[in-house]
Design an enzyme around this catalytic site. Structure first.
Site, mmCIF file in Angstrom:
data_model
loop_
_atom_site.group_PDB
_atom_site.id
_atom_site.type_symbol
_atom_site.label_atom_id
_atom_site.label_comp_id
_atom_site.label_asym_id
_atom_site.label_seq_id
_atom_site.Cartn_x
_atom_site.Cartn_y
_atom_site.Cartn_z
ATOM 1 N N ASN A 12 0.867 -1.184 0.000
ATOM 2 C CA ASN A 12 0.000 0.000 0.000
ATOM 3 C C ASN A 12 0.905 1.235 0.000
ATOM 4 O O ASN A 12 1.494 1.573 1.023
ATOM 5 C CB ASN A 12 -0.889 -0.046 1.250
ATOM 6 C CG ASN A 12 -1.752 1.192 1.393
ATOM 7 O OD1 ASN A 12 -1.784 2.045 0.503
ATOM 8 N ND2 ASN A 12 -2.448 1.292 2.515
ATOM 9 N N TRP A 13 0.994 1.865 -1.171
ATOM 10 C CA TRP A 13 1.899 3.018 -1.289
ATOM 11 C C TRP A 13 1.334 4.262 -0.600
ATOM 12 O O TRP A 13 2.030 5.269 -0.477
ATOM 13 C CB TRP A 13 2.148 3.340 -2.760
ATOM 14 C CG TRP A 13 2.960 2.313 -3.505
ATOM 15 C CD1 TRP A 13 3.395 1.090 -3.033
ATOM 16 C CD2 TRP A 13 3.432 2.409 -4.849
ATOM 17 N NE1 TRP A 13 4.100 0.438 -4.006
ATOM 18 C CE2 TRP A 13 4.148 1.224 -5.133
ATOM 19 C CE3 TRP A 13 3.332 3.369 -5.853
ATOM 20 C CZ2 TRP A 13 4.741 0.986 -6.379
ATOM 21 C CZ3 TRP A 13 3.922 3.138 -7.093
ATOM 22 C CH2 TRP A 13 4.628 1.961 -7.346
ATOM 23 N N LYS A 14 0.053 4.225 -0.233
ATOM 24 C CA LYS A 14 -0.616 5.388 0.380
ATOM 25 C C LYS A 14 -0.454 6.617 -0.527
ATOM 26 O O LYS A 14 -0.408 6.453 -1.744
ATOM 27 C CB LYS A 14 -0.106 5.600 1.809
ATOM 28 C CG LYS A 14 -0.239 4.301 2.630
ATOM 29 C CD LYS A 14 -0.045 4.483 4.103
ATOM 30 C CE LYS A 14 -0.200 3.125 4.805
ATOM 31 N NZ LYS A 14 -0.095 3.234 6.259
ATOM 32 N N HIS A 101 -9.486 1.011 5.067
ATOM 33 C CA HIS A 101 -8.212 1.221 5.771
ATOM 34 C C HIS A 101 -8.457 2.169 6.946
ATOM 35 O O HIS A 101 -9.281 3.101 6.837
ATOM 36 C CB HIS A 101 -7.175 1.815 4.807
ATOM 37 C CG HIS A 101 -5.795 1.780 5.380
ATOM 38 N ND1 HIS A 101 -5.372 2.679 6.325
ATOM 39 C CD2 HIS A 101 -4.767 0.934 5.180
ATOM 40 C CE1 HIS A 101 -4.121 2.392 6.671
ATOM 41 N NE2 HIS A 101 -3.736 1.332 5.988
ATOM 42 N N GLU A 103 -6.858 4.585 7.992
ATOM 43 C CA GLU A 103 -6.626 5.994 7.668
ATOM 44 C C GLU A 103 -7.863 6.610 7.015
ATOM 45 O O GLU A 103 -8.132 7.800 7.175
ATOM 46 C CB GLU A 103 -5.375 6.134 6.790
ATOM 47 C CG GLU A 103 -4.121 5.910 7.645
ATOM 48 C CD GLU A 103 -2.921 5.361 6.909
ATOM 49 O OE1 GLU A 103 -2.883 5.393 5.672
ATOM 50 O OE2 GLU A 103 -2.005 4.866 7.605
ATOM 51 N N GLU A 170 -5.038 -4.901 10.686
ATOM 52 C CA GLU A 170 -4.009 -3.878 10.864
ATOM 53 C C GLU A 170 -4.291 -3.112 12.154
ATOM 54 O O GLU A 170 -5.106 -2.170 12.151
ATOM 55 C CB GLU A 170 -4.026 -2.887 9.692
ATOM 56 C CG GLU A 170 -3.748 -3.514 8.347
ATOM 57 C CD GLU A 170 -3.212 -2.484 7.356
ATOM 58 O OE1 GLU A 170 -2.136 -2.732 6.809
ATOM 59 O OE2 GLU A 170 -3.831 -1.423 7.169
ATOM 60 N N GLY A 176 2.925 2.264 10.809
ATOM 61 C CA GLY A 176 3.917 3.324 10.671
ATOM 62 C C GLY A 176 4.659 3.664 11.946
ATOM 63 O O GLY A 176 5.330 4.692 12.018
ATOM 64 N N SER A 215 3.759 -2.166 10.307
ATOM 65 C CA SER A 215 5.202 -2.248 10.541
ATOM 66 C C SER A 215 5.819 -3.590 10.121
ATOM 67 O O SER A 215 6.756 -4.063 10.755
ATOM 68 C CB SER A 215 5.521 -1.925 12.003
ATOM 69 O OG SER A 215 5.156 -0.575 12.296
ATOM 70 N N GLY A 236 2.997 -1.149 4.246
ATOM 71 C CA GLY A 236 2.990 0.274 3.937
ATOM 72 C C GLY A 236 4.392 0.758 3.608
ATOM 73 O O GLY A 236 4.903 0.577 2.506
ATOM 74 N N GLY A 237 5.055 1.365 4.603
ATOM 75 C CA GLY A 237 6.361 2.004 4.395
ATOM 76 C C GLY A 237 7.374 1.131 3.651
ATOM 77 O O GLY A 237 8.047 1.611 2.723
HETATM 78 P P1 13P Z 1 3.229 0.371 7.644
HETATM 79 O O1 13P Z 1 3.731 -0.926 7.012
HETATM 80 O O2 13P Z 1 3.934 1.578 7.159
HETATM 81 O O3 13P Z 1 3.149 0.237 9.128
HETATM 82 O O4 13P Z 1 1.707 0.568 7.128
HETATM 83 C C1 13P Z 1 0.832 -0.490 7.214
HETATM 84 C C2 13P Z 1 -0.385 -0.146 6.458
HETATM 85 O O5 13P Z 1 -1.142 0.728 6.856
HETATM 86 C C3 13P Z 1 -0.650 -0.873 5.206
HETATM 87 O O6 13P Z 1 -1.946 -0.664 4.751
#
Ligand code: 13P
Length: 256
Positions: A12-14, A101, A103, A170, A176, A215, A236-237
């Site tokens: 997930n590149w966000k 998600h 977010e 999640e 993050g 993470s 994510g990251g």
């Molecule tokens: P991180 O891997 O950056 O913690 O993010 C997880 C995430 O929200 C994937 O959708």
């Protein structure tokens, strides 16, 4: 584990990446994951502005990396300024759409009822929803993690999806932050999700993949991949670095 639960790692590149970075990253991810294609499904979910471009690049490369989107609207088309329908996402070459998600639940006030309708829209377009669930830190501290995840699950999962659905657990406090739950905590929630899915009509709880997200990085991927009822990862990251993402995919491919 059934055959339909092949490991699945999605990036997930966000809200990251302009055209040049996105094309370079997609090309590097395709180069970093070829050997895993037999054992592990891999997808990248760039921001909406890059879907068509990245989709074309992935098609040119002809590899096994699938395209996913990060959200969709409920309606098919019409007067919904700024929204993008699941059918439009299918048209860019998407196979998956992340819905619910945390977010989006937090930043845009998305309720489980809306997430449910979005997941149904994804199915209607012939795509696979990745439905996200997860408790906040306060909810975990109050001993309510399983109850919250169970409530989100029963409110968000569409009926009649068979096995054409992916769930991602999640924990909000692990996203993050570099912090992850213990292996026992992850196992407990994933077991709960598997059990609770039996209460959703028209889905096959044993065939649905349940990903862990929060993470995930190369250093913890092997341990997470070995946990019972963990069928993959939503990253994510670490998905923004092709080498790290490739290493995570490798860990899940090896866990088969
Ligand atoms: P991180 O891997 O950056 O913690 O993010 C997880 C995430 O929200 C994937 O959708």
């Amino acid at each position: 584990m059934t055959d339909t639960r092949r490991p699945f790692v999605a990036g997930n590149w966000k809200m990251n990446g302009l055209r040049a970075d996105g094309l370079a990253l997609a090309t590097s991810v395709a180069a970093a994951t070829p050997e895993q294609a037999d054992q592990c499904d891999v997808a990248i979910c760039p921001p909406a502005t890059l879907l068509a471009t990245v989709g074309e690049r992935l098609a040119e490369i002809g590899g096994a990396v699938a395209l996913g989107a990060q959200d969709c609207a409920v309606a098919v088309h019409g007067a919904h300024t700024g929204d993008i329908s699941a059918e439009m996402l299918a048209d860019t070459g998407c196979r998956y759409v992340i819905v619910g998600h945390s977010e989006r639940r937090v930043d845009h006030g998305e309720t489980s009822a809306l997430v449910h309708d979005k997941a149904q829209a994804v199915l209607r377009a012939g795509l696979i929803p990745i439905v996200c669930l997860g408790e906040t830190e306060a909810e975990r501290d109050q001993g309510r993690a399983l109850a919250i995840v169970g409530e989100q699950l029963s409110g968000s999962l569409p009926n009649d999806a068979g096995s054409a659905l992916v769930v991602a657990y999640e924990p909000v406090w692990a996203i993050g932050t570099g912090r992850t739950p213990t292996e026992d905590e992850i196992a407990e929630v994933h077991r709960h999700i598997r059990n609770e899915m039996a209460g959703v009509s028209g889905i096959d709880p044993d065939a649905i993949r349940v990903l862990y997200g929060g993470s995930v990085k190369p250093a913890n991927a092997t341990a997470i991949a070995a946990i019972e009822n963990v069928d993959g990862a939503l990253v994510g990251g670490a998905s923004l670095k092709a080498e790290d993402f490739g290493a995570i995919c490798q860990s899940f491919a090896e866990a088969v």
